[in-house]
Design a protein around this motif. Structure first.
Motif, short mmCIF file in Angstrom:
data_model
loop_
_atom_site.label_atom_id
_atom_site.label_comp_id
_atom_site.label_asym_id
_atom_site.label_seq_id
_atom_site.Cartn_x
_atom_site.Cartn_y
_atom_site.Cartn_z
N ALA A 552 -32.27 57.10 176.58
CA ALA A 552 -32.56 55.67 176.43
C ALA A 552 -33.32 55.17 177.64
CB ALA A 552 -31.26 54.88 176.29
N ALA A 553 -34.22 54.24 177.39
CA ALA A 553 -34.91 53.56 178.49
C ALA A 553 -34.81 52.07 178.23
CB ALA A 553 -36.36 54.00 178.56
N VAL A 554 -34.43 51.32 179.25
CA VAL A 554 -34.23 49.88 179.09
C VAL A 554 -35.20 49.14 180.00
CG1 VAL A 554 -32.60 48.03 179.62
CG2 VAL A 554 -31.82 50.05 178.38
N VAL A 555 -35.83 48.12 179.45
CA VAL A 555 -36.74 47.30 180.26
C VAL A 555 -36.49 45.83 179.95
CG1 VAL A 555 -38.54 49.08 180.36
CG2 VAL A 555 -38.61 47.35 178.55
N GLY A 556 -36.95 44.99 180.85
CA GLY A 556 -36.86 43.55 180.62
C GLY A 556 -38.12 43.08 179.90
N PHE A 569 -35.31 51.22 174.40
CA PHE A 569 -35.96 52.28 173.62
C PHE A 569 -34.98 53.44 173.56
CE2 PHE A 569 -39.21 49.71 175.55
CZ PHE A 569 -40.19 49.58 174.56
N VAL A 570 -34.65 53.86 172.34
CA VAL A 570 -33.57 54.84 172.19
C VAL A 570 -34.04 56.05 171.38
CG1 VAL A 570 -31.28 55.22 171.17
CG2 VAL A 570 -31.78 53.08 172.35
N THR A 571 -33.76 57.24 171.89
CA THR A 571 -34.03 58.48 171.17
C THR A 571 -32.70 59.09 170.76
OG1 THR A 571 -35.93 58.79 172.59
CG2 THR A 571 -35.24 60.68 171.32
N LEU A 572 -32.60 59.43 169.48
CA LEU A 572 -31.34 59.99 169.00
C LEU A 572 -31.32 61.50 169.12
CD1 LEU A 572 -30.82 57.75 165.86
CD2 LEU A 572 -29.84 57.51 168.15
N LYS A 573 -30.11 62.06 169.09
CA LYS A 573 -29.97 63.51 169.14
C LYS A 573 -30.57 64.12 167.87
CE LYS A 573 -26.00 63.70 172.16
NZ LYS A 573 -24.54 63.56 172.21
N ASN A 574 -30.97 65.36 167.99
CA ASN A 574 -31.67 66.05 166.90
C ASN A 574 -31.03 65.94 165.54
OD1 ASN A 574 -34.09 66.96 167.61
ND2 ASN A 574 -33.32 68.83 168.62
N ARG A 575 -29.74 66.22 165.51
CA ARG A 575 -29.11 66.28 164.20
C ARG A 575 -28.32 65.00 163.88
NH1 ARG A 575 -29.90 71.74 164.38
NH2 ARG A 575 -28.69 72.03 166.27
N ALA A 576 -28.63 63.92 164.63
CA ALA A 576 -27.88 62.68 164.41
C ALA A 576 -28.23 62.05 163.07
CB ALA A 576 -28.20 61.70 165.53
#
Ligand code: WT7
Length: 659
Positions: A552-556, A569-576
């Protein structure tokens, strides 16, 4: 970290159209506490003599023999060998001077319950709690965690700790059980003072329930003292939990305040930094009280007959310094309000001002913008003629909000003090002096007498007027933090590492051609949402602690109401298999609320297959910030995964159109 180019761009945006100026009204100047401009020169010529003069306003059991010891820089000692007690300064000495019947607080709970508390009554309650804490085996030097709603017993708790010399660490009532647990563990406290709950937006919300949860992972806690505020059901652990009414009410109202060394720890207050771990800001006794009373006396021009209202929460430093310690040490009469600004109706604040004849109001720009959105008709219905001075704190105030405040609340005759400071600085640093300074909407104007600030470039050189740079403080000041609790190296690195002999505030700033300071927001990975400081790293680690989240990356992101809004901004695990994106987004928000606090919930979450990274694998937050703010993207050639940026940008534009 954003570079100076970004900061300069912001500066040009902010200042380009602002030409309005407001001189202090003549009748204000005539009565002002600080009215001779020579004070700036006098303080700069001999700062130690100036601060010693300010320290004379307090009661010392034993006078200091050195004003400042800076030989172990950046570790300051102020008023060396001086002995005093903060609670004695806030209570006993006013009573001894015959002011026992003066009102200390007009308290108003959110449901509408009211209490008027005099200095004598406050002292009696503080002494009773001091005796109760002693009975519960709290001794000088022990840390006490306080987790309470905004009720008078919260002030009583701070002062009772100060009276016996037990440093407190207040956890904001909106924080989660996890946050309480972490602060207990870092401070190794043995006791928590809490309440069953508090009132927020018309409903009781639980506090004891969070303490119960927190204590499961905080083995040092032996006792929990519980004030009954809402009457809601609570779980009870015999031998550990004590009702306030059972233990405190039967105590004597006599108690002798403990003489403390000027450099003894007064309190810890945790605040977010650029890593996932909050920093325990260390404030000590003498210098802190000198700095906060000095600024309160002169920035708020406090008089014996004022009714002063700082509409912050004691969970933050604003409430420590300017609801509790400085107003009481200055013998002021304050309003204290428990709840939300617009409950049950949008005119709640204006009603309070009319009923208590508030003369000084101090609040955050985000609250002003929320009222502005509701409309000035709510203020117009009330008689606000008691007001004579307005203050702002916590984030840059945009000129539109400043003008609205000036017109509709200040009725064009109240000076506005836009006060810049930080948890670390303990008290106000950059601000107009209302009887002296001609203000410009959106500018915090000048460093106060006694404070030496500057705006510098990467090398630490002062930048010319009209240019932006990093805000630094060049000389120690009495209410400065002394270190970070249990982490002195982080103290040195964070605040003194960048420029060596100057305190680096983490803010961008610029001076216009007239030398006025314009604050431009944080230049590190710290966000300011509704005047609350939040760390991007802390929210990222809360997101990543969810089972399905890989990264995850968080910005204002600039936000009209809250100043900044949280964009994740969120990236999920491969098999999520998250199911519906909207539902899962909500689940993640709740997850963050549980880990940190509802105020840390991302406003927007975007799921992306990848995050933009440099070839060495570092997430390019700056790029994400530009995307979130709709800025043109700079050079992206150092990216390892160029196409992800295009994907994210496309998704952002379409997501923005959705709303
Ligand atoms: C950060 C400190 C000061 C008590 C409340 C917040 C920002 C604060 C102003 C202002 C522009 C401001 C800065 C600072 N900030 N006041 N008047 N104009 N920015 O305390 O949580 O320690 O946050 O708030 O960015 O570094 P805090």
């Amino acid at each position: 970290m954003s570079d100076l180019k970004d900061v300069s761009k912001d500066f040009v945006e902010v200042v380009k159209y602002e030409e309005r100026e407001f001189a202090p009204p003549a009748d204000f100047v005539a009565r002002a506490n600080m009215a001779d401009p020579a004070v700036y020169h006098r303080a700069a010529a001999d700062p130690e003599a100036f601060w010693a003069e300010q320290a004379e306003h307090l009661h010392w059991f034993q006078k200091w023999d050195q004003v400042l010891d800076w030989s172990d820089a950046p570790h300051a000692k102020w008023f060396v060998n001086g002995k005093l007690n903060v609670a004695y300064n806030c209570l006993d000495r006013h009573i001894e001077a015959g002011k026992g019947n003066k009102v200390a607080f007009y308290f108003e709970g959110e449901p509408g319950d009211q209490r008027v508390i005099t200095y004598q009554e406050l002292k009696d309650q503080v002494c009773q709690l001091a005796n109760a804490l002693t009975e519960l085996n709290v001794v000088k030097g022990d840390r006490v965690v306080i987790y309470m709603p905004m009720i008078p017993e919260l002030v009583v708790s701070l002062l009772a700790c100060a009276r016996i010399g037990a440093p407190h660490t207040v956890v904001f009532g909106g924080f989660s059980a996890d946050a309480v647990r972490d602060r207990i563990n870092d401070s190794t406290a043995e006791i928590v003072i809490t309440a069953d709950g508090g009132f927020r937006r018309g409903a009781p919300s639980g506090l004891k329930v969070n303490v119960d949860e927190a204590v499961k992972g905080a083995p040092t806690i032996e006792k929990v003292l519980v004030y009954k505020r809402t009457g809601q059901d609570v779980d009870w652990v015999e031998g550990r939990d004590f009702w306030w009414n059972d233990v405190v009410d039967r105590q004597s109202t006599e108690h002798e305040a403990e003489p403390m060394d000027s450099e003894d720890l007064l309190y810890l207050l945790y605040t977010s930094g650029t890593t996932g771990k909050p920093k325990g800001i260390v404030h000590t006794t003498g210098g802190y009280l000198v700095g906060t009373t000095y600024t309160h006396r002169n920035v708020f021009d406090i008089k014996d007959d004022d009714v002063y209202w700082c509409a912050a929460d004691i969970g933050w430093v604003t409430g420590h310094s300017y609801i509790c310690y400085a107003p009481l040490a200055n013998g002021a009469t304050s309003v204290m309000y428990e709840g939300t600004p617009t409950y049950p109706a949008p005119d709640r604040w204006w009603d309070i001002i009319e009923r208590y004849k508030v003369s000084i109001l101090y609040c955050a720009p985000t609250a002003i913008r929320a009222h502005m959105k509701e409309g000035h008709q709510h203020a117009d219905k009330h008689d606000l003629s008691s007001l004579r001075l307005l203050g702002s704190v916590g984030e840059p105030i945009n000129p539109e909000a400043w003008m609205w405040y000036h017109r509709h609340i200040g009725q064009e005759h109240c000076p506005i003090v836009d006060t810049w400071w930080q948890t670390e600085t303990g008290g106000i640093m950059i601000s107009p002096v209302p009887g002296l300074t001609t203000t410009k909407p959106g500018s915090a104007t000048f460093p106060l007498p006694g404070i030496e600030a500057d705006v510098v470039d990467e090398q630490g050189n002062s930048v010319p007027l009209g240019h932006a740079g990093f805000l630094v403080i060049k000389k120690p000041w009495p209410s400065m933090l002394r270190t970070l609790y249990n982490d002195d190296q982080r103290y040195i690195d964070t605040y003194w590492g960048k420029f060596g002999n100057m305190y680096f505030a983490g803010d961008g700033a610029a001076r216009d051609e007239d030398g006025y300071y314009w604050l431009l927001g944080r230049v590190d990975d710290v966000m300011n949402v509704s005047g609350h400081r939040l760390s991007t790293a802390e929210i990222e680690s809360a997101l990543v602690s969810h089972d399905l989240v890989a990264e995850a990356a968080v910005v204002g992101q600039p936000d009209e109401l809250t100043g900044e809004a949280i964009f994740a901004f969120v990236t999920l695990k491969n098999r999520a298999h998250p199911g519906d994106e909207r539902d899962f987004g909500q689940e993640l928000r709740n997850h963050v609320a549980k880990k940190i606090s509802p105020i840390a919930k991302p406003k927007r979450i975007m799921f992306t297959p990848d995050l933009p990274k440099t070839r060495s694998g570092k997430i390019m937050r700056r790029l994400l910030r530009d995307i979130a703010s709709g800025h043109a993207l700079g050079d992206t050639t150092s990216l390892a995964n160029q196409d992800v940026v295009n994907q994210i940008q496309d998704a952002t534009t379409s997501a923005a159109q959705d709303e």
